[in-house]
Design an enzyme around this catalytic site. Structure first.
Site, PDB file in Angstrom:
ATOM      1  N   ASP A 161     136.690  50.881 124.122  1.00  0.00           N
ATOM      2  CA  ASP A 161     135.627  51.141 123.152  1.00  0.00           C
ATOM      3  C   ASP A 161     135.581  50.047 122.094  1.00  0.00           C
ATOM      4  O   ASP A 161     134.698  50.034 121.246  1.00  0.00           O
ATOM      5  CB  ASP A 161     135.757  52.535 122.527  1.00  0.00           C
ATOM      6  CG  ASP A 161     137.085  52.765 121.824  1.00  0.00           C
ATOM      7  OD1 ASP A 161     137.906  51.828 121.745  1.00  0.00           O
ATOM      8  OD2 ASP A 161     137.315  53.899 121.359  1.00  0.00           O
ATOM      9  N   SER A 162     136.512  49.086 122.199  1.00  0.00           N
ATOM     10  CA  SER A 162     136.429  47.872 121.383  1.00  0.00           C
ATOM     11  C   SER A 162     135.175  47.079 121.705  1.00  0.00           C
ATOM     12  O   SER A 162     134.808  46.156 120.962  1.00  0.00           O
ATOM     13  CB  SER A 162     137.672  46.996 121.598  1.00  0.00           C
ATOM     14  OG  SER A 162     137.940  46.836 122.979  1.00  0.00           O
ATOM     15  N   ASP A 194     137.756  53.822 128.327  1.00  0.00           N
ATOM     16  CA  ASP A 194     137.915  54.648 127.128  1.00  0.00           C
ATOM     17  C   ASP A 194     136.850  55.732 127.064  1.00  0.00           C
ATOM     18  O   ASP A 194     135.653  55.443 127.265  1.00  0.00           O
ATOM     19  CB  ASP A 194     137.800  53.788 125.866  1.00  0.00           C
ATOM     20  CG  ASP A 194     139.127  53.232 125.396  1.00  0.00           C
ATOM     21  OD1 ASP A 194     140.170  53.825 125.715  1.00  0.00           O
ATOM     22  OD2 ASP A 194     139.118  52.196 124.709  1.00  0.00           O
ATOM     23  N   LYS A 243     140.930  56.792 129.350  1.00  0.00           N
ATOM     24  CA  LYS A 243     141.925  56.739 128.273  1.00  0.00           C
ATOM     25  C   LYS A 243     141.420  57.525 127.069  1.00  0.00           C
ATOM     26  O   LYS A 243     140.236  57.441 126.734  1.00  0.00           O
ATOM     27  CB  LYS A 243     142.231  55.295 127.861  1.00  0.00           C
ATOM     28  CG  LYS A 243     143.308  55.193 126.760  1.00  0.00           C
ATOM     29  CD  LYS A 243     143.789  53.766 126.553  1.00  0.00           C
ATOM     30  CE  LYS A 243     142.796  52.910 125.805  1.00  0.00           C
ATOM     31  NZ  LYS A 243     142.604  53.369 124.400  1.00  0.00           N
ATOM     32  N   GLU A 278     142.618  58.947 122.931  1.00  0.00           N
ATOM     33  CA  GLU A 278     143.506  58.723 121.796  1.00  0.00           C
ATOM     34  C   GLU A 278     143.969  60.054 121.222  1.00  0.00           C
ATOM     35  O   GLU A 278     143.145  60.929 120.936  1.00  0.00           O
ATOM     36  CB  GLU A 278     142.784  57.928 120.706  1.00  0.00           C
ATOM     37  CG  GLU A 278     142.366  56.532 121.139  1.00  0.00           C
ATOM     38  CD  GLU A 278     141.672  55.762 120.015  1.00  0.00           C
ATOM     39  OE1 GLU A 278     141.625  56.280 118.873  1.00  0.00           O
ATOM     40  OE2 GLU A 278     141.171  54.654 120.274  1.00  0.00           O
ATOM     41  N   GLU A 281     149.999  51.482 120.066  1.00  0.00           N
ATOM     42  CA  GLU A 281     149.381  50.430 119.264  1.00  0.00           C
ATOM     43  C   GLU A 281     149.963  50.373 117.868  1.00  0.00           C
ATOM     44  O   GLU A 281     150.040  51.379 117.163  1.00  0.00           O
ATOM     45  CB  GLU A 281     147.860  50.652 119.181  1.00  0.00           C
ATOM     46  CG  GLU A 281     147.143  49.563 118.398  1.00  0.00           C
ATOM     47  CD  GLU A 281     145.637  49.615 118.523  1.00  0.00           C
ATOM     48  OE1 GLU A 281     144.965  48.795 117.865  1.00  0.00           O
ATOM     49  OE2 GLU A 281     145.124  50.475 119.278  1.00  0.00           O
TER      50      GLU A 281
END
Length: 272
Positions: free
Chosen positions: A52-53, A91, A121, A123, A190
């Site tokens: 999602d970056s 993501d 993925k 978070e 991270e």
């Protein structure tokens, strides 16, 4: 000491678990489009993360929060068409899985069906346990993400190193073991202290891939545009720039402009 590498024609979730068991470090980079993914995959990267970056790198947003599920599916579809060897992990974007396990499952199914991605993925730890459970029960592979979780940036208020305090470190270790027990195939850590990251990697059987988490983990991930120097404003301690494409490309574009304006391009041999 280097470890003999097994040759994988296609990297799968089982492949990366096997890599950890064999002591082989796992390489992971981001890609958001066909052209970049084809280069990264062709180089032999183990995992491509459609992160999602893309919200920052491709769309210019300040955070990862604005990117939508439809946009992530678009980027992931482009990457999947290029990837012949790499495992493609996508993501789930902010707001598609945190509060409603049913929505989390719908979002994950859309990613898998519409993009052809190989895994998703998410978070977070125990806060999203039910969402992870739903997704795993549907047979969709899940990679976890702990430590600095950019989708929670407004909660943290800063991009500083996480889990320096004992309470947060304890929770991170508990969440990592929970994710392993639930059936996640891998975990990203991270911006956490290297010692803590190594402890986590040694305490669980699934691969731990670090970004700003030291050398004691099972693999490393960077944003491709950062490590090749296409971006130049972002300079965290953990980032190694292998190229300075920002400068090189700028010089090339300036040369092209000069050549066009001076009538040097196209020359005789470049015409029909």
């Amino acid at each position: 000491m280097s470890v003999a590498k097994k040759q994988y024609k296609r990297v799968t979730t089982n492949s990366v678990i096997e890599m950890k068991a064999n002591g082989e470090k796992i390489s992971m980079l981001t890609a958001y489009d066909y052209t970049m993914a084809k280069i990264v995959d062709g180089a032999g990267i183990d995992i491509i993360l459609v992160g999602d970056s893309a919200s920052n790198v491709m769309a210019g947003h300040e955070t990862t929060l604005p990117i939508t599920l439809n946009e992530m599916i678009y980027h992931a579809s482009s990457v999947v068409r290029a990837a012949k060897r790499s495992l493609v992990v996508v993501d789930l974007p902010f707001g598609t899985y945190q509060s409603d396990p049913k929505e989390a499952l719908r979002s994950a199914i859309r990613i898998m069906k519409e993009s052809g991605g190989h895994a998703i993925k998410v978070e977070g730890g125990k806060e999203i346990k039910e969402s992870i459970k739903r997704i795993l029960n549907a047979g969709i592979p899940v990679m976890g993400h702990l430590g600095l979780t950019p989708q929670s940036i407004y909660k943290f208020g800063t991009y500083t190193v996480r889990a320096r305090e004992e309470a947060e470190a304890k929770k991170l270790k508990e969440d990592a073991k929970m994710l392993e027990k639930m059936g996640c195939f891998a975990l990203v850590l991270e911006k956490v202290p290297a010692k803590l990251a190594q402890e986590v990697a040694e305490s669980i059987s699934i691969p731990v891939i670090g970004i700003g988490a030291g050398a004691g983990v099972d693999g490393q991930v960077l944003v491709t545009h950062d490590m090749v120097g296409m971006t130049h404003e972002f300079n965290p301690k953990f980032l190694r720039r292998y190229l300075n494409l920002y400068e090189e490309m700028t010089n090339v574009f300036k040369q092209y402009i000069d050549d066009v304006k001076s009538l040097d391009f196209p020359n005789e041999s470049e015409q029909y």
